[in-house]
Design a protein around this motif. Structure first.
Motif, PDB file in Angstrom:
ATOM      1  N   LEU A 296      55.947 -16.688   7.770  1.00 47.12           N
ATOM      2  CA  LEU A 296      56.208 -17.861   8.612  1.00 47.12           C
ATOM      3  C   LEU A 296      55.458 -17.757   9.931  1.00 47.12           C
ATOM      4  O   LEU A 296      54.885 -18.734  10.414  1.00 47.12           O
ATOM      5  N   LYS A 297      55.437 -16.539  10.502  1.00 45.37           N
ATOM      6  CA  LYS A 297      54.686 -16.348  11.743  1.00 45.37           C
ATOM      7  C   LYS A 297      53.194 -16.571  11.515  1.00 45.37           C
ATOM      8  O   LYS A 297      52.499 -17.166  12.347  1.00 45.37           O
ATOM      9  N   GLY A 298      52.697 -16.092  10.389  1.00 50.66           N
ATOM     10  CA  GLY A 298      51.282 -16.287  10.088  1.00 50.66           C
ATOM     11  C   GLY A 298      50.922 -17.747   9.923  1.00 50.66           C
ATOM     12  O   GLY A 298      49.903 -18.209  10.453  1.00 50.66           O
ATOM     13  N   VAL A 299      51.761 -18.485   9.207  1.00 51.77           N
ATOM     14  CA  VAL A 299      51.500 -19.920   9.013  1.00 51.77           C
ATOM     15  C   VAL A 299      51.568 -20.662  10.343  1.00 51.77           C
ATOM     16  O   VAL A 299      50.718 -21.518  10.643  1.00 51.77           O
TER      17      VAL A 299
ATOM     18  N   ILE B 103      47.264 -27.984   4.754  1.00 50.24           N
ATOM     19  CA  ILE B 103      48.006 -26.779   4.386  1.00 50.24           C
ATOM     20  C   ILE B 103      48.783 -27.000   3.089  1.00 50.24           C
ATOM     21  O   ILE B 103      48.876 -26.102   2.238  1.00 50.24           O
ATOM     22  N   LEU B 104      49.331 -28.215   2.934  1.00 45.25           N
ATOM     23  CA  LEU B 104      50.073 -28.534   1.710  1.00 45.25           C
ATOM     24  C   LEU B 104      49.169 -28.443   0.479  1.00 45.25           C
ATOM     25  O   LEU B 104      49.528 -27.808  -0.519  1.00 45.25           O
ATOM     26  N   ILE B 105      48.004 -29.071   0.566  1.00 45.02           N
ATOM     27  CA  ILE B 105      47.076 -29.023  -0.567  1.00 45.02           C
ATOM     28  C   ILE B 105      46.581 -27.596  -0.783  1.00 45.02           C
ATOM     29  O   ILE B 105      46.441 -27.127  -1.916  1.00 45.02           O
ATOM     30  N   GLY B 106      46.315 -26.877   0.314  1.00 48.51           N
ATOM     31  CA  GLY B 106      45.839 -25.506   0.193  1.00 48.51           C
ATOM     32  C   GLY B 106      46.878 -24.560  -0.371  1.00 48.51           C
ATOM     33  O   GLY B 106      46.534 -23.508  -0.918  1.00 48.51           O
ATOM     34  N   SER B 107      48.147 -24.895  -0.267  1.00 47.90           N
ATOM     35  CA  SER B 107      49.213 -24.033  -0.777  1.00 47.90           C
ATOM     36  C   SER B 107      49.420 -24.173  -2.272  1.00 47.90           C
ATOM     37  O   SER B 107      50.155 -23.377  -2.864  1.00 47.90           O
TER      38      SER B 107
ATOM     39  N   ASP C  81      41.619 -24.553   4.916  1.00 48.32           N
ATOM     40  CA  ASP C  81      40.853 -23.310   5.042  1.00 48.32           C
ATOM     41  C   ASP C  81      41.725 -22.169   5.567  1.00 48.32           C
ATOM     42  O   ASP C  81      41.643 -21.042   5.074  1.00 48.32           O
ATOM     43  N   ARG C  82      42.583 -22.460   6.537  1.00 49.60           N
ATOM     44  CA  ARG C  82      43.404 -21.402   7.127  1.00 49.60           C
ATOM     45  C   ARG C  82      44.479 -20.910   6.170  1.00 49.60           C
ATOM     46  O   ARG C  82      44.769 -19.716   6.116  1.00 49.60           O
ATOM     47  N   ILE C  83      45.076 -21.827   5.396  1.00 50.45           N
ATOM     48  CA  ILE C  83      46.137 -21.380   4.499  1.00 50.45           C
ATOM     49  C   ILE C  83      45.572 -20.516   3.386  1.00 50.45           C
ATOM     50  O   ILE C  83      46.276 -19.656   2.816  1.00 50.45           O
ATOM     51  N   SER C  84      44.284 -20.697   3.072  1.00 48.09           N
ATOM     52  CA  SER C  84      43.665 -19.851   2.052  1.00 48.09           C
ATOM     53  C   SER C  84      43.540 -18.412   2.526  1.00 48.09           C
ATOM     54  O   SER C  84      43.409 -17.488   1.713  1.00 48.09           O
ATOM     55  N   MET C  85      43.594 -18.209   3.838  1.00 45.45           N
ATOM     56  CA  MET C  85      43.437 -16.868   4.392  1.00 45.45           C
ATOM     57  C   MET C  85      44.683 -16.013   4.249  1.00 45.45           C
ATOM     58  O   MET C  85      44.668 -14.832   4.607  1.00 45.45           O
ATOM     59  N   ILE C  86      45.779 -16.599   3.760  1.00 42.70           N
ATOM     60  CA  ILE C  86      46.983 -15.789   3.542  1.00 42.70           C
ATOM     61  C   ILE C  86      47.358 -15.757   2.065  1.00 42.70           C
ATOM     62  O   ILE C  86      48.431 -15.271   1.710  1.00 42.70           O
ATOM     63  N   GLN C  87      46.479 -16.279   1.211  1.00 41.46           N
ATOM     64  CA  GLN C  87      46.730 -16.272  -0.225  1.00 41.46           C
ATOM     65  C   GLN C  87      45.880 -15.177  -0.871  1.00 41.46           C
ATOM     66  O   GLN C  87      44.651 -15.218  -0.851  1.00 41.46           O
ATOM     67  N   ALA C  88      46.545 -14.204  -1.446  1.00 38.74           N
ATOM     68  CA  ALA C  88      45.865 -13.008  -1.951  1.00 38.74           C
ATOM     69  C   ALA C  88      44.979 -13.297  -3.153  1.00 38.74           C
ATOM     70  O   ALA C  88      44.053 -12.536  -3.436  1.00 38.74           O
ATOM     71  N   ASN C  89      45.254 -14.364  -3.878  1.00 39.13           N
ATOM     72  CA  ASN C  89      44.458 -14.657  -5.065  1.00 39.13           C
ATOM     73  C   ASN C  89      43.218 -15.483  -4.753  1.00 39.13           C
ATOM     74  O   ASN C  89      42.473 -15.856  -5.662  1.00 39.13           O
TER      75      ASN C  89
ATOM     76  N   PHE D  84      56.224 -32.046   4.851  1.00 34.51           N
ATOM     77  CA  PHE D  84      55.121 -31.249   4.307  1.00 34.51           C
ATOM     78  C   PHE D  84      55.246 -29.783   4.733  1.00 34.51           C
ATOM     79  O   PHE D  84      54.961 -28.872   3.938  1.00 34.51           O
ATOM     80  N   ALA D  85      55.656 -29.554   5.984  1.00 37.61           N
ATOM     81  CA  ALA D  85      55.779 -28.184   6.483  1.00 37.61           C
ATOM     82  C   ALA D  85      56.844 -27.416   5.704  1.00 37.61           C
ATOM     83  O   ALA D  85      56.653 -26.236   5.349  1.00 37.61           O
ATOM     84  N   VAL D  86      57.974 -28.058   5.432  1.00 41.10           N
ATOM     85  CA  VAL D  86      59.050 -27.396   4.673  1.00 41.10           C
ATOM     86  C   VAL D  86      58.587 -27.069   3.257  1.00 41.10           C
ATOM     87  O   VAL D  86      58.816 -25.956   2.750  1.00 41.10           O
ATOM     88  N   ILE D  87      57.905 -28.026   2.618  1.00 39.24           N
ATOM     89  CA  ILE D  87      57.406 -27.792   1.259  1.00 39.24           C
ATOM     90  C   ILE D  87      56.405 -26.634   1.241  1.00 39.24           C
ATOM     91  O   ILE D  87      56.447 -25.753   0.375  1.00 39.24           O
ATOM     92  N   CYS D  88      55.504 -26.626   2.230  1.00 38.48           N
ATOM     93  CA  CYS D  88      54.490 -25.559   2.303  1.00 38.48           C
ATOM     94  C   CYS D  88      55.140 -24.191   2.469  1.00 38.48           C
ATOM     95  O   CYS D  88      54.715 -23.206   1.839  1.00 38.48           O
ATOM     96  N   TYR D  89      56.143 -24.123   3.308  1.00 42.28           N
ATOM     97  CA  TYR D  89      56.791 -22.834   3.567  1.00 42.28           C
ATOM     98  C   TYR D  89      57.393 -22.263   2.288  1.00 42.28           C
ATOM     99  O   TYR D  89      57.212 -21.080   1.972  1.00 42.28           O
ATOM    100  N   TYR D  90      58.087 -23.100   1.547  1.00 38.05           N
ATOM    101  CA  TYR D  90      58.718 -22.610   0.320  1.00 38.05           C
ATOM    102  C   TYR D  90      57.694 -22.306  -0.759  1.00 38.05           C
ATOM    103  O   TYR D  90      57.912 -21.427  -1.607  1.00 38.05           O
ATOM    104  N   MET D  91      56.555 -23.005  -0.756  1.00 39.17           N
ATOM    105  CA  MET D  91      55.513 -22.711  -1.726  1.00 39.17           C
ATOM    106  C   MET D  91      54.848 -21.374  -1.427  1.00 39.17           C
ATOM    107  O   MET D  91      54.569 -20.571  -2.335  1.00 39.17           O
ATOM    108  N   VAL D  92      54.602 -21.099  -0.147  1.00 38.14           N
ATOM    109  CA  VAL D  92      53.889 -19.881   0.235  1.00 38.14           C
ATOM    110  C   VAL D  92      54.776 -18.653   0.159  1.00 38.14           C
ATOM    111  O   VAL D  92      54.370 -17.589  -0.328  1.00 38.14           O
ATOM    112  N   ARG D  93      56.004 -18.762   0.590  1.00 41.23           N
ATOM    113  CA  ARG D  93      56.874 -17.589   0.671  1.00 41.23           C
ATOM    114  C   ARG D  93      57.284 -17.071  -0.705  1.00 41.23           C
ATOM    115  O   ARG D  93      57.691 -15.916  -0.838  1.00 41.23           O
TER     116      ARG D  93
END
Length: 377
Positions: A220-223, A276-280, A196-204, A361-370
């Motif tokens: 990164l600070k937001g995540v 977060i991984l699934i949400g990304s 739910d939280r990771i969806s809050m930084i995805q514009a789409n 998972f955290a590293v994968i999420c970061y590169y997916m989101v950024r």
């Protein structure tokens, strides 16, 4: 800016009723139902206890008296609790379930029971042992009558060939695995908050995500702020669940409280990062992602003894790789290791694996989101 995002993420999480229900209310309700169902199972079916039996002495039988005396000594370690009475009284005791069986000592020794069970099996084994001794005494009396007294006396003596050694001070009740699995479920259900939280930084996905995407705050600070808020809430919920099971339900989890708190922290961290991984993922939509989390989490929890006790052990013997990659099984095994073993080696291995999976998972999420870019919104 980190504290600003953290504060509002925390407020949002506390106001999300669905998250609080599935990670706190539901596990408490489930553990309560399981406690009501399994609380006395170990005491009544697995733990040894003295078996009450009535003895009706129709004729003198010195050999039976010797054996009854040997197995009905004082203390909790005695095998039988003998009540000598007449037939009518014995029948009434059996009907009222105050004794598990009646031994009739007449011309022949026989056993009467009302139902089948563990206690009745113990009485039958005792009677079979006596009949073997009786036959042996008859053979000795025929062949060597001068040795009959020594033979009868030996029947009442107990020779120990093993030294009793307590291997663990932990809870040996197998039903406690269900409660370990509830903790694993709670940790994995933290993934809903992370998704739910990771969806809050995805514009789409959300309007808030659109505003945060154009804000000068580094992603990164937001995540990290969202993760910290989720971890604080979910960790407190997991600790509240532990306190409820420990002090309200009275479940014995051992005394290694610091290690248990560490396990809950690592477990909830993994759950949040998994969400977060699934949400990304760019696809499917938010509803599809929740569906994936529910399906995966429930399968992992079922395989870790949430529904069928012993399933994790069966998997360990036949397909151990499934337990190795199953975070729920790792959490359950960590609780088991803390409660049963004196060393922390097995617990440490599980914590290390969960920690490494969380970091990956955290590293994968970061590169997916950024790398998210939007042509238009």
């Amino acid at each position: 800016m980190f504290l600003h995002v953290f504060k509002y993420a925390l407020k949002t999480l506390l106001r999300t009723k669905e998250t609080v229900f599935w990670t706190l209310v539901f596990p408490i309700a489930l553990s309560t139902f399981m406690y009501l169902a399994f609380s006395n199972l170990y005491e009544t079916t697995e733990k040894f206890h003295t078996v009450p039996v009535a003895v009706v002495q129709e004729e003198k039988n010195p050999m039976l008296d010797v054996m009854l005396l040997a197995v009905s000594g004082s203390g909790e370690d005695s095998l039988l609790k003998v009540s000598r009475t007449d037939k009518a009284k014995a029948e009434q005791l059996l009907e009222d379930e105050e004794v598990k069986g009646i031994i009739f000592a007449g011309e022949t020794v026989s056993l009467k029971v009302k139902e089948s069970g563990m206690d009745q099996t113990v009485l039958q084994m005792f009677l079979n042992q006596f009949l073997r001794y009786q036959k042996t005494a008859a053979d000795v009396a025929t062949a060597h009558p001068e040795k009959l007294a020594d033979a009868v006396q030996s029947f009442g003596s107990e020779v120990e060939y093993f030294v009793e050694k307590e291997s663990s001070n932990g809870n040996q009740d197998d039903s406690v695995n269900y409660f370990y699995a509830i903790f694993a479920m709670t940790c994995l259900f933290a993934s809903f908050a992370g998704c739910d939280r990771i969806s809050m930084i995805q514009a789409n996905i959300s309007m808030l995500g659109q505003r945060r995407s154009v804000a000068p705050t580094h992603k990164l600070k937001g995540v990290l702020a969202d993760f910290a808020a989720c971890e604080l809430v979910q960790y407190i919920i997991a600790c509240l669940l532990f306190l409820y099971m420990k002090f309200v339900l009275g479940i014995n989890f051992g005394t290694k409280y610091a290690a248990i708190l560490l396990l809950l922290f690592v477990g909830t961290s993994f759950g949040i990062m998994f969400g977060i991984l699934i949400g990304s993922m760019p696809k499917p939509g938010q509803g599809g992602k929740i569906g994936i989390l529910i399906s995966v989490n429930m399968v992992l929890c079922v395989l870790s003894d949430l529904v069928v006790d012993g399933l994790r052990s069966i998997i360990e013997h036949h397909v151990p790789i499934l337990n190795d990659i199953n975070p729920a099984a790792r959490i359950v095994d960590s609780f088991y290791a803390l409660n049963v073993y004196d060393t922390y080696q097995r617990f440490g291995e599980n914590i290390l694996v969960l920690g490494v999976m969380t970091i990956v998972f955290a590293v994968i999420c970061y590169y997916m989101v950024r790398r998210n870019r939007y042509a238009s919104l």
